[in-house]
Write a protein that holds these residues in place. Sequence first.
Motif, PDB file in Angstrom:
ATOM      1  N   VAL A 149      31.703  28.302  14.986  1.00  0.00           N
ATOM      2  CA  VAL A 149      31.344  27.027  15.602  1.00  0.00           C
ATOM      3  C   VAL A 149      30.229  27.293  16.604  1.00  0.00           C
ATOM      4  O   VAL A 149      30.296  28.257  17.375  1.00  0.00           O
ATOM      5  CB  VAL A 149      32.551  26.384  16.314  1.00  0.00           C
ATOM      6  CG1 VAL A 149      32.155  25.061  16.954  1.00  0.00           C
ATOM      7  CG2 VAL A 149      33.708  26.189  15.337  1.00  0.00           C
ATOM      8  N   CYS A 150      29.207  26.463  16.600  1.00  0.00           N
ATOM      9  CA  CYS A 150      28.131  26.631  17.581  1.00  0.00           C
ATOM     10  C   CYS A 150      27.536  25.277  17.923  1.00  0.00           C
ATOM     11  O   CYS A 150      27.776  24.281  17.238  1.00  0.00           O
ATOM     12  CB  CYS A 150      27.053  27.585  17.063  1.00  0.00           C
ATOM     13  SG  CYS A 150      26.112  26.945  15.661  1.00  0.00           S
ATOM     14  N   GLN A 151      26.767  25.247  18.973  1.00  0.00           N
ATOM     15  CA  GLN A 151      26.069  24.034  19.378  1.00  0.00           C
ATOM     16  C   GLN A 151      24.774  23.898  18.586  1.00  0.00           C
ATOM     17  O   GLN A 151      24.240  24.882  18.072  1.00  0.00           O
ATOM     18  CB  GLN A 151      25.745  24.078  20.873  1.00  0.00           C
ATOM     19  CG  GLN A 151      26.951  24.056  21.783  1.00  0.00           C
ATOM     20  CD  GLN A 151      27.578  22.675  21.897  1.00  0.00           C
ATOM     21  OE1 GLN A 151      27.153  21.736  21.221  1.00  0.00           O
ATOM     22  NE2 GLN A 151      28.576  22.532  22.748  1.00  0.00           N
ATOM     23  N   PRO A 152      24.225  22.685  18.469  1.00  0.00           N
ATOM     24  CA  PRO A 152      22.935  22.551  17.785  1.00  0.00           C
ATOM     25  C   PRO A 152      21.833  23.396  18.406  1.00  0.00           C
ATOM     26  O   PRO A 152      20.904  23.822  17.720  1.00  0.00           O
ATOM     27  CB  PRO A 152      22.624  21.050  17.929  1.00  0.00           C
ATOM     28  CG  PRO A 152      23.956  20.395  18.096  1.00  0.00           C
ATOM     29  CD  PRO A 152      24.797  21.380  18.864  1.00  0.00           C
ATOM     30  N   GLU A 153      21.920  23.662  19.727  1.00  0.00           N
ATOM     31  CA  GLU A 153      20.881  24.431  20.421  1.00  0.00           C
ATOM     32  C   GLU A 153      21.122  25.934  20.396  1.00  0.00           C
ATOM     33  O   GLU A 153      20.308  26.702  20.913  1.00  0.00           O
ATOM     34  CB  GLU A 153      20.783  23.982  21.886  1.00  0.00           C
ATOM     35  CG  GLU A 153      20.467  22.523  22.065  1.00  0.00           C
ATOM     36  CD  GLU A 153      21.707  21.657  22.111  1.00  0.00           C
ATOM     37  OE1 GLU A 153      22.784  22.163  21.739  1.00  0.00           O
ATOM     38  OE2 GLU A 153      21.612  20.486  22.513  1.00  0.00           O
ATOM     39  N   THR A 154      22.229  26.397  19.845  1.00  0.00           N
ATOM     40  CA  THR A 154      22.516  27.831  19.805  1.00  0.00           C
ATOM     41  C   THR A 154      21.456  28.558  18.994  1.00  0.00           C
ATOM     42  O   THR A 154      21.056  28.105  17.920  1.00  0.00           O
ATOM     43  CB  THR A 154      23.901  28.079  19.180  1.00  0.00           C
ATOM     44  OG1 THR A 154      24.897  27.438  19.967  1.00  0.00           O
ATOM     45  CG2 THR A 154      24.206  29.561  19.117  1.00  0.00           C
ATOM     46  N   LEU A 155      20.987  29.695  19.495  1.00  0.00           N
ATOM     47  CA  LEU A 155      20.072  30.550  18.746  1.00  0.00           C
ATOM     48  C   LEU A 155      20.907  31.585  18.001  1.00  0.00           C
ATOM     49  O   LEU A 155      21.652  32.351  18.612  1.00  0.00           O
ATOM     50  CB  LEU A 155      19.088  31.237  19.685  1.00  0.00           C
ATOM     51  CG  LEU A 155      18.178  30.295  20.493  1.00  0.00           C
ATOM     52  CD1 LEU A 155      17.253  31.094  21.387  1.00  0.00           C
ATOM     53  CD2 LEU A 155      17.390  29.382  19.576  1.00  0.00           C
ATOM     54  N   THR A 156      20.790  31.606  16.698  1.00  0.00           N
ATOM     55  CA  THR A 156      21.647  32.482  15.897  1.00  0.00           C
ATOM     56  C   THR A 156      20.864  33.028  14.715  1.00  0.00           C
ATOM     57  O   THR A 156      19.669  32.756  14.549  1.00  0.00           O
ATOM     58  CB  THR A 156      22.913  31.728  15.436  1.00  0.00           C
ATOM     59  OG1 THR A 156      23.809  32.634  14.824  1.00  0.00           O
ATOM     60  CG2 THR A 156      22.573  30.603  14.484  1.00  0.00           C
ATOM     61  N   THR A 189      12.375  22.029  16.639  1.00  0.00           N
ATOM     62  CA  THR A 189      13.774  21.659  16.420  1.00  0.00           C
ATOM     63  C   THR A 189      14.505  21.457  17.730  1.00  0.00           C
ATOM     64  O   THR A 189      15.238  20.480  17.917  1.00  0.00           O
ATOM     65  CB  THR A 189      14.489  22.729  15.578  1.00  0.00           C
ATOM     66  OG1 THR A 189      13.774  22.927  14.351  1.00  0.00           O
ATOM     67  CG2 THR A 189      15.910  22.309  15.257  1.00  0.00           C
ATOM     68  N   LEU A 190      14.321  22.382  18.678  1.00  0.00           N
ATOM     69  CA  LEU A 190      15.002  22.269  19.969  1.00  0.00           C
ATOM     70  C   LEU A 190      14.526  21.043  20.738  1.00  0.00           C
ATOM     71  O   LEU A 190      15.332  20.338  21.364  1.00  0.00           O
ATOM     72  CB  LEU A 190      14.770  23.535  20.792  1.00  0.00           C
ATOM     73  CG  LEU A 190      15.479  24.804  20.298  1.00  0.00           C
ATOM     74  CD1 LEU A 190      14.989  26.026  21.065  1.00  0.00           C
ATOM     75  CD2 LEU A 190      16.984  24.673  20.441  1.00  0.00           C
ATOM     76  N   GLU A 191      13.230  20.773  20.704  1.00  0.00           N
ATOM     77  CA  GLU A 191      12.708  19.618  21.424  1.00  0.00           C
ATOM     78  C   GLU A 191      13.193  18.310  20.808  1.00  0.00           C
ATOM     79  O   GLU A 191      13.537  17.369  21.519  1.00  0.00           O
ATOM     80  CB  GLU A 191      11.178  19.653  21.430  1.00  0.00           C
ATOM     81  CG  GLU A 191      10.596  20.545  22.505  1.00  0.00           C
ATOM     82  CD  GLU A 191      10.944  20.052  23.898  1.00  0.00           C
ATOM     83  OE1 GLU A 191      10.255  19.161  24.421  1.00  0.00           O
ATOM     84  OE2 GLU A 191      11.917  20.554  24.469  1.00  0.00           O
ATOM     85  N   GLN A 192      13.215  18.236  19.475  1.00  0.00           N
ATOM     86  CA  GLN A 192      13.678  17.019  18.828  1.00  0.00           C
ATOM     87  C   GLN A 192      15.143  16.768  19.131  1.00  0.00           C
ATOM     88  O   GLN A 192      15.563  15.629  19.365  1.00  0.00           O
ATOM     89  CB  GLN A 192      13.457  17.126  17.316  1.00  0.00           C
ATOM     90  CG  GLN A 192      13.652  15.816  16.570  1.00  0.00           C
ATOM     91  CD  GLN A 192      12.646  14.754  16.979  1.00  0.00           C
ATOM     92  OE1 GLN A 192      11.521  15.081  17.363  1.00  0.00           O
ATOM     93  NE2 GLN A 192      13.041  13.493  16.902  1.00  0.00           N
ATOM     94  N   GLU A 193      15.940  17.827  19.132  1.00  0.00           N
ATOM     95  CA  GLU A 193      17.358  17.712  19.474  1.00  0.00           C
ATOM     96  C   GLU A 193      17.525  17.164  20.878  1.00  0.00           C
ATOM     97  O   GLU A 193      18.336  16.256  21.126  1.00  0.00           O
ATOM     98  CB  GLU A 193      18.019  19.089  19.365  1.00  0.00           C
ATOM     99  CG  GLU A 193      19.512  19.070  19.317  1.00  0.00           C
ATOM    100  CD  GLU A 193      20.047  18.711  17.943  1.00  0.00           C
ATOM    101  OE1 GLU A 193      21.006  17.917  17.907  1.00  0.00           O
ATOM    102  OE2 GLU A 193      19.526  19.196  16.941  1.00  0.00           O
ATOM    103  N   ARG A 194      16.748  17.692  21.808  1.00  0.00           N
ATOM    104  CA  ARG A 194      16.844  17.256  23.206  1.00  0.00           C
ATOM    105  C   ARG A 194      16.408  15.807  23.370  1.00  0.00           C
ATOM    106  O   ARG A 194      17.080  15.013  24.032  1.00  0.00           O
ATOM    107  CB  ARG A 194      15.985  18.170  24.074  1.00  0.00           C
ATOM    108  CG  ARG A 194      15.934  17.771  25.541  1.00  0.00           C
ATOM    109  CD  ARG A 194      14.987  18.657  26.319  1.00  0.00           C
ATOM    110  NE  ARG A 194      13.607  18.485  25.903  1.00  0.00           N
ATOM    111  CZ  ARG A 194      12.806  17.536  26.364  1.00  0.00           C
ATOM    112  NH1 ARG A 194      13.257  16.657  27.245  1.00  0.00           N
ATOM    113  NH2 ARG A 194      11.554  17.456  25.966  1.00  0.00           N
ATOM    114  N   LEU A 195      15.283  15.450  22.764  1.00  0.00           N
ATOM    115  CA  LEU A 195      14.753  14.094  22.922  1.00  0.00           C
ATOM    116  C   LEU A 195      15.705  13.049  22.363  1.00  0.00           C
ATOM    117  O   LEU A 195      15.946  12.010  22.993  1.00  0.00           O
ATOM    118  CB  LEU A 195      13.390  13.986  22.237  1.00  0.00           C
ATOM    119  CG  LEU A 195      12.218  14.697  22.922  1.00  0.00           C
ATOM    120  CD1 LEU A 195      10.979  14.653  22.056  1.00  0.00           C
ATOM    121  CD2 LEU A 195      11.937  14.078  24.284  1.00  0.00           C
TER     122      LEU A 195
END
Length: 603
Positions: A418-425, A201-207
């Motif tokens: 509110v959080c960023q797509p990359e936030t770990l929660t 998920t994190l890699e796809q978001e970044r790419l």
Amino acid sequence: MLRAPFVIVFNLLRLLRYLWRWLFFKLGRRLARRRQLWVRLNLGTRRAFGPAHGLAARFQRQESYLQLRDDVDRLASSPYVKGVVLVCDDFAEGAARTADLRELILRLRRAGKRVITHTHALTGNDFDLASATDEVLLTPGGRLYLFGRRFEEIFAAELLEKVGVAAQFVHIGPFKTAAHRMIHNHGTPPQRLMMTQLLETLEQERLERQATSLALSPQTLDAAVSHMPLDARRAQAMGLVGPELHRAQLKDYLAMGARNDGFIPHPELATPDGPDERRAETNSTPAERQPVDLRSAEDWLASDPGPFQPTPLFRRRERIAVMDLSGMIVMSSTDIPGQSAASVQPSEVLPTLNALRRDPRVRAVILHINSPGGSALASEILWEAIERLRREKPVIAYCSDVAASGGYYMAVACDRIVCQPETLTGSIGVIAGKLALPGVFENLHLHVEHRERNPVGRFQSLSAPLPERALANLQQDARAFYRMFLRRVGHARQLPRRRLHRYARGRVYTGRDALIRGLVDELGGFDRAFELACELGELSAERADLHFTSHRRVSLPALLRRQVRAELPALSTLDTLRTATALLRQEQLLAICPLRPANASPS
């Protein structure tokens, strides 16, 4: 009424000082009117979220994120600034904070400023930041080290057993993995599933984000990883960066215009093989250059008087209060290294929350949460204080790099998350246990004698492990707190218990996955949290005064220790081990998030 004459005199004195500065500023700009002004902004090293106060301000080496946000607003609104050069050496921010910085860059570009990045090397999140600018310049000899994200966990159960350490932990939820590295030799299937999904998920978001910025396909960017490391010329050929350039040549490059093949380096600054090649490609002459004034952002902002803002005569401006809740969540009695600089303690936070609740000028509160969790009891105390504040004023949780376990526990007490797509929660679960060292004492020929009335009392002993009865009691106690955790989240998020339990069990999510499951309200950065606070506080964003409130009480010895740790990074690892040991010995944990939010490995 007594306030009015003092405010009038104070405003007159400020106005005279402002006019004096304005006169010299205008004169200087008049003399330099034929030069285009560029400002150099340093984004290297990690920033605190808000400015320090009192004595601690003298030990804060770099301005905070909130101060940087104000600086960017002033640069964006200045009619004199043509562009901004970002210097990204030693960049160390996490993925979510980087997303906030990207938004600041886009704000400059939307205001018509050109933004150029210059750096010596790109290793991870700094490339994510640089890709949001108009152009990326790399020093000749510089490299791209973009190897993709990589999570690495070392399992030490066998080693601990050999050296005589007994690791005894109970955890509620198969995804609550903070202690797995001490009780297992390999990752469990749930742990592997969670880590794989987080990585993908994190890699796809970044790419996708970087591909949009660079006008490349995500597949092309992903394939570029196999060619790393890349030198400046190969990276330029692949469309990842612009021309290679020494920092001393920036003025010449800007004088000819960014993305201009007619750039001719100054003979004394040019590399041996650079000028001839570029001269062969262009018929441009040095006469086309427009002189450039390249100044540091600090110097420029100190000289620019900006608009005059008088102090209100009878009433101070209504404000949106911002509070930073970053670090481990601990009770005040817990002695951990550097706790005054990197912890969230109820004894410090509660008085500040109560003051915000009583302050009539505060219309809404934003809580910046960047915490991997910690003490269950401290998290519950903080939850109640935030809930009490929320009953009287709107409270927005802005979750940064990580808001997991106890950090998420605090967030659910707020009106909006509110959080960023990359936030770990997420990480809704509980862990408790201890480390005992019976074999270590034996190997060192240390003989320990103890007296006890009941074996259950061994919980705080380093030499004796817990009996089975004590572990069963600990498991039962952890389940009771887990049920309370579920009640808090279920009531706040309006989720049925059965569905919430599927989302819980200690599982960590990215911000986007948490939004799909209803664990957060919106994806966005600090600016979106500020908009929501103004909306719920019924206050215009133009009229609102953003006021940072600090809860930390930092002593001089703690500040000196912080400086020592900054100079000796190896101590931070020792502090982490001592922190975990102190917490596990003294308190039940909601957990420490097992992931490092900022560049766990180059990304």
